[in-house]
Design a protein around this motif. Structure first.
Motif, PDB file in Angstrom:
ATOM      1  N   LEU A 110       0.822  -1.211   0.000  1.00 23.75           N
ATOM      2  CA  LEU A 110       0.000   0.000   0.000  1.00 23.75           C
ATOM      3  C   LEU A 110       0.858   1.264   0.000  1.00 23.75           C
ATOM      4  O   LEU A 110       0.525   2.252  -0.662  1.00 23.75           O
ATOM      5  N   ALA A 111       1.968   1.217   0.720  1.00 19.33           N
ATOM      6  CA  ALA A 111       2.868   2.378   0.741  1.00 19.33           C
ATOM      7  C   ALA A 111       3.468   2.612  -0.637  1.00 19.33           C
ATOM      8  O   ALA A 111       3.573   3.752  -1.103  1.00 19.33           O
ATOM      9  N   LYS A 112       3.868   1.542  -1.301  1.00 17.40           N
ATOM     10  CA  LYS A 112       4.406   1.656  -2.658  1.00 17.40           C
ATOM     11  C   LYS A 112       3.369   2.297  -3.584  1.00 17.40           C
ATOM     12  O   LYS A 112       3.680   3.218  -4.355  1.00 17.40           O
ATOM     13  N   ASN A 113       2.127   1.824  -3.498  1.00 17.21           N
ATOM     14  CA  ASN A 113       1.050   2.372  -4.317  1.00 17.21           C
ATOM     15  C   ASN A 113       0.861   3.867  -4.053  1.00 17.21           C
ATOM     16  O   ASN A 113       0.750   4.672  -4.973  1.00 17.21           O
ATOM     17  N   HIS A 114       0.860   4.237  -2.768  1.00 16.02           N
ATOM     18  CA  HIS A 114       0.652   5.640  -2.384  1.00 16.02           C
ATOM     19  C   HIS A 114       1.787   6.524  -2.898  1.00 16.02           C
ATOM     20  O   HIS A 114       1.547   7.603  -3.472  1.00 16.02           O
ATOM     21  N   ILE A 115       3.029   6.063  -2.736  1.00 16.87           N
ATOM     22  CA  ILE A 115       4.182   6.860  -3.151  1.00 16.87           C
ATOM     23  C   ILE A 115       4.233   7.009  -4.673  1.00 16.87           C
ATOM     24  O   ILE A 115       4.475   8.100  -5.200  1.00 16.87           O
ATOM     25  N   LEU A 116       3.971   5.918  -5.389  1.00 15.81           N
ATOM     26  CA  LEU A 116       4.022   5.991  -6.852  1.00 15.81           C
ATOM     27  C   LEU A 116       2.875   6.833  -7.413  1.00 15.81           C
ATOM     28  O   LEU A 116       3.012   7.460  -8.465  1.00 15.81           O
ATOM     29  N   ARG A 117       1.760   6.840  -6.718  1.00 13.80           N
ATOM     30  CA  ARG A 117       0.646   7.700  -7.153  1.00 13.80           C
ATOM     31  C   ARG A 117       1.036   9.174  -7.035  1.00 13.80           C
ATOM     32  O   ARG A 117       0.664   9.999  -7.870  1.00 13.80           O
ATOM     33  N   LEU A 118       1.788   9.504  -5.975  1.00  7.27           N
ATOM     34  CA  LEU A 118       2.208  10.890  -5.768  1.00  7.27           C
ATOM     35  C   LEU A 118       3.348  11.293  -6.691  1.00  7.27           C
ATOM     36  O   LEU A 118       3.588  12.484  -6.905  1.00  7.27           O
ATOM     37  N   LEU A 119       4.065  10.308  -7.248  1.00  8.54           N
ATOM     38  CA  LEU A 119       5.185  10.580  -8.136  1.00  8.54           C
ATOM     39  C   LEU A 119       4.951   9.889  -9.472  1.00  8.54           C
ATOM     40  O   LEU A 119       5.522   8.839  -9.748  1.00  8.54           O
ATOM     41  N   PRO A 120       4.125  10.438 -10.336  1.00 14.58           N
ATOM     42  CA  PRO A 120       3.846   9.799 -11.626  1.00 14.58           C
ATOM     43  C   PRO A 120       5.088   9.743 -12.502  1.00 14.58           C
ATOM     44  O   PRO A 120       6.011  10.549 -12.360  1.00 14.58           O
ATOM     45  N   ALA A 121       5.104   8.748 -13.399  1.00 10.64           N
ATOM     46  CA  ALA A 121       6.233   8.587 -14.311  1.00 10.64           C
ATOM     47  C   ALA A 121       6.329   9.775 -15.267  1.00 10.64           C
ATOM     48  O   ALA A 121       5.322  10.337 -15.677  1.00 10.64           O
ATOM     49  N   LYS A 122       7.570  10.141 -15.614  1.00  7.70           N
ATOM     50  CA  LYS A 122       7.796  11.233 -16.572  1.00  7.70           C
ATOM     51  C   LYS A 122       8.031  10.631 -17.950  1.00  7.70           C
ATOM     52  O   LYS A 122       9.158  10.582 -18.445  1.00  7.70           O
ATOM     53  N   GLY A 123       6.955  10.136 -18.539  1.00  8.68           N
ATOM     54  CA  GLY A 123       7.078   9.513 -19.851  1.00  8.68           C
ATOM     55  C   GLY A 123       7.341   8.028 -19.738  1.00  8.68           C
ATOM     56  O   GLY A 123       7.554   7.480 -18.657  1.00  8.68           O
ATOM     57  N   LYS A 124       7.370   7.370 -20.874  1.00  8.82           N
ATOM     58  CA  LYS A 124       7.485   5.920 -20.937  1.00  8.82           C
ATOM     59  C   LYS A 124       8.816   5.411 -20.423  1.00  8.82           C
ATOM     60  O   LYS A 124       8.901   4.352 -19.797  1.00  8.82           O
ATOM     61  N   ASP A 125       9.896   6.165 -20.646  1.00  4.74           N
ATOM     62  CA  ASP A 125      11.232   5.676 -20.346  1.00  4.74           C
ATOM     63  C   ASP A 125      11.846   6.273 -19.083  1.00  4.74           C
ATOM     64  O   ASP A 125      13.015   6.035 -18.796  1.00  4.74           O
ATOM     65  N   LEU A 126      11.096   7.079 -18.359  1.00 11.05           N
ATOM     66  CA  LEU A 126      11.652   7.694 -17.157  1.00 11.05           C
ATOM     67  C   LEU A 126      10.665   7.574 -16.006  1.00 11.05           C
ATOM     68  O   LEU A 126       9.641   8.232 -15.982  1.00 11.05           O
ATOM     69  N   ASP A 127      10.987   6.693 -15.077  1.00 11.36           N
ATOM     70  CA  ASP A 127      10.128   6.460 -13.912  1.00 11.36           C
ATOM     71  C   ASP A 127      11.030   6.297 -12.696  1.00 11.36           C
ATOM     72  O   ASP A 127      11.283   5.204 -12.223  1.00 11.36           O
ATOM     73  N   ARG A 128      11.545   7.421 -12.216  1.00  9.78           N
ATOM     74  CA  ARG A 128      12.540   7.389 -11.137  1.00  9.78           C
ATOM     75  C   ARG A 128      11.973   6.851  -9.837  1.00  9.78           C
ATOM     76  O   ARG A 128      12.677   6.184  -9.077  1.00  9.78           O
ATOM     77  N   ALA A 129      10.699   7.135  -9.571  1.00 10.49           N
ATOM     78  CA  ALA A 129      10.096   6.634  -8.331  1.00 10.49           C
ATOM     79  C   ALA A 129      10.097   5.111  -8.316  1.00 10.49           C
ATOM     80  O   ALA A 129      10.458   4.480  -7.310  1.00 10.49           O
ATOM     81  N   LYS A 130       9.687   4.522  -9.438  1.00 13.51           N
ATOM     82  CA  LYS A 130       9.681   3.059  -9.518  1.00 13.51           C
ATOM     83  C   LYS A 130      11.097   2.510  -9.444  1.00 13.51           C
ATOM     84  O   LYS A 130      11.347   1.469  -8.810  1.00 13.51           O
ATOM     85  N   ASP A 131      12.056   3.214 -10.058  1.00 14.48           N
ATOM     86  CA  ASP A 131      13.460   2.793 -10.000  1.00 14.48           C
ATOM     87  C   ASP A 131      13.957   2.804  -8.564  1.00 14.48           C
ATOM     88  O   ASP A 131      14.655   1.875  -8.116  1.00 14.48           O
ATOM     89  N   HIS A 132      13.616   3.857  -7.816  1.00 15.61           N
ATOM     90  CA  HIS A 132      14.036   3.948  -6.414  1.00 15.61           C
ATOM     91  C   HIS A 132      13.420   2.809  -5.600  1.00 15.61           C
ATOM     92  O   HIS A 132      14.091   2.211  -4.746  1.00 15.61           O
ATOM     93  N   TRP A 133      12.138   2.536  -5.831  1.00 17.83           N
ATOM     94  CA  TRP A 133      11.484   1.462  -5.073  1.00 17.83           C
ATOM     95  C   TRP A 133      12.125   0.115  -5.397  1.00 17.83           C
ATOM     96  O   TRP A 133      12.330  -0.713  -4.507  1.00 17.83           O
TER      97      TRP A 133
END
Length: 562
Positions: free
Chosen positions: A227-250
């Motif tokens: 649930l925390a992962k879901n909440h954090i990724l919702r607050l940090l949307p991906a910047k385009g198809k090839d750049l998703d730093r939040a998901k990379d950090h997780w």
């Protein structure tokens, strides 16, 4: 929020588009019990319109959907179909094998093949080793998710193979037996494809994040980390198809924890991270606290902190993995290793994490870290390991309170006050001397669970008695002063044991007499306690006296909190 609900079977689901496991989803995690229960429920005398729950997706485009709820079930069904397809192929039934394969791999409008179920976190293992009709031979690194997928495929393939063998055992005519095996495979395939779901389709990914928080997947409840992962990724949307730093950090956070030699649950790490910085909460209420605290203004800082803390948290149980230690503070590293490895203490982790964080930021000096770790080590040795007194919820809160105080100390003076407050609290909790001494004298080498504690105890006492001698705990073995062959209960008590370098044990000392061992150790330059040096004989009486002496020395000197 626009929601479309319709009853569908699995075949309709698989034929209606492609399905992507989105960034906020947890990895595939079903274990043997979940797979076994699902197989039995869905293939054993399944009645028409067998319902397996809701299947929630959101629109990506006209033919592609993100999976919100149903990931574990859809992945398991896909693996089962792969197992059935592969058995068809093995038996020479190419047409039905290719027919099933079209539900696993489809073709787009440009006639390019694509997987119906697309999982990014398990790429390329899931695709090349399970979904593909022709398995690749390349060696692929196996993580926890890949291991779960591998085990699921092996188990479902086993069920399929056993079913075919059972059918084949019933006939003697090869042609008829082969036809019967195909018929059974057809029935299992059709049962899986006719399973019913309530298909719920949401308009967009934002709606999916909100729905995800309220749903559980079949067999396993969502954890606070999901649930925390879901909440954090919702607050940090991906910047385009090839750049998703939040998901990379997780992903980095999970990798840091998974690479630990000891198993570290993500939820446990999150809880201890929270207790090290924020107001006390239970693990059950952790997500609620995270959701209230973490918002769009601070979420970037939070995930950066989590990434750094995941490295430090692993370093609690594996101090050698951190670049914080030098020859001058090796004893601090040893103390941390003793806490986690020998004493096996995790209740103090929020405080230990805060200290490592502050030390890493150069807000704590070697001596201060040495003092804090020493207090934790001494307290749990005296109170928990030897006296066997229970650690209550009050101890959990104690560590959380002092962790936050140290985390929030703004000046060196405030930091000093925080350390003194922690010291005073620990000192007030030390067990009575008589209780400790009585329990200490019960240490016995016959109890295999106590052997590491005994080795640690004798090493610590030796270091305290002979501080000028450099002794490596990892190079010590236990020697019986009175040979084990002598018998008697006292032979294995701590009063008869000595921690000596491994090179002295075995052939050097062996089953020699007490006087011979004492002389050999002296000749090799091994420092002996005065009581051993001055004893003319070594009987049960001397062993009992030394046990009492060691217990008193441990409480009054080696582990004393001044």
């Amino acid at each position: 929020m626009k929601i479309q609900c319709i009853e569908r079977d699995i075949r309709q689901i698989l034929e209606s588009g492609t399905y992507i496991i989105p960034r906020f989803q947890r990895p595939f995690s079903w274990e043997k019990d979940h797979i076994e229960e699902f197989w039995q429920d869905t293939t054993s005398d399944v009645k028409k319109d067998y319902f397996i729950g809701a299947f929630v997706t959101y629109n990506i485009n006209n033919t592609a959907y993100g999976v919100v709820d149903g990931q574990q079930r859809l992945t398991t069904i896909t693996i089962a179909l792969c197992a059935i397809r592969d058995k068809y192929k093995e038996l020479g039934f190419d047409a039905p094998a290719k027919g099933v394969h079209r539900l696993i791999v489809t073709r787009d409008l440009d006639d390019k093949s694509q997987f119906v179920l697309k999982a990014e976190t398990s790429y390329p293992y899931f695709q090349s080793q399970i979904q593909s009709l022709d398995k690749e031979r390349d060696v692929i690194e196996i993580g926890s998710e890949e291991g779960a997928l591998r085990d699921a495929y092996a188990l479902l393939s086993k069920y399929v193979a056993e079913g075919v063998l059972e059918i084949q055992a019933q006939g003697e005519n090869i042609a008829k037996t082969k036809a019967a095996a195909k018929k059974w495979l057809d029935q299992i395939r059709d049962k899986l494809l006719s399973l019913k779901v309530i298909s719920i389709t949401l308009d967009n990914q934002d709606d999916a994040y909100l729905i995800f928080e309220t749903l559980n997947t079949r067999g396993k409840d969502l954890t606070a980390s999901d649930l925390a992962k879901n909440h954090i990724l919702r607050l940090l949307p991906a910047k385009g198809k090839d750049l998703d730093r939040a998901k990379d950090h997780w992903r980095d956070i999970q990798k840091n924890l998974e690479e630990s030699k000891k198993v570290i649950e993500t939820t446990t790490f999150l809880h201890h991270h929270w207790l090290s910085k924020y107001p006390f909460t239970t693990e059950k209420l952790l997500f609620k606290a995270i959701k209230e605290q973490v918002n769009k203004t601070n979420v970037k800082d939070v995930i950066e902190e989590l990434k750094i803390d995941s490295i430090l948290y692993r370093g609690i149980s594996e101090p050698g993995s951190l670049n914080l230690w030098t020859k001058g503070n090796k004893d601090v590293q040893d103390s941390l290793l003793c806490i986690s490895d020998v004493l096996n203490i995790t209740i103090a982790n929020p405080l230990l994490l805060t200290v490592l964080r502050q030390f890493n930021a150069k807000n704590l000096k070697d001596g201060q870290v040495r003092e804090i770790f020493g207090l934790v080590e001494k307290y749990h040795y005296l109170y928990t390991t030897i006296s066997a007194l229970p650690s209550s919820g009050g101890v959990t809160q104690m560590y959380a309170v002092h962790a936050r105080e140290i985390a929030n100390a703004a000046t060196p003076n405030e930091m000093g006050i925080c350390i003194n407050n922690f010291k005073a609290k620990i000192k007030s909790k030390v067990p009575p001397r008589d209780t400790f001494i009585t329990k200490f004298k019960l240490l016995s080498y016959t109890n295999t669970r106590q052997r590491d504690v005994i080795r640690y105890t004798l090493w610590k006492i030796y270091k305290s008695m002979f501080p000028a001698v450099d002794v490596d705990r990892g190079s010590l073995s236990i020697e019986h002063l009175a040979a084990q062959a002598a018998g008697g209960a006292s032979v294995h008590s701590i009063g008869n044991l000595l921690a000596v370098p491994t090179k002295y044990n075995g052939d050097v000392l062996g089953e020699k007499s007490f006087a011979q061992k004492r002389q050999l150790l002296t000749d090799h330059g091994y420092a002996l306690e005065a009581f051993i040096k001055n004893s003319k004989i070594w009987t049960a009486a001397e062993i009992e006296q030394r046990s009492s002496d060691l217990a008193a020395y441990a409480y009054d000197t080696a582990w004393v909190i001044k």
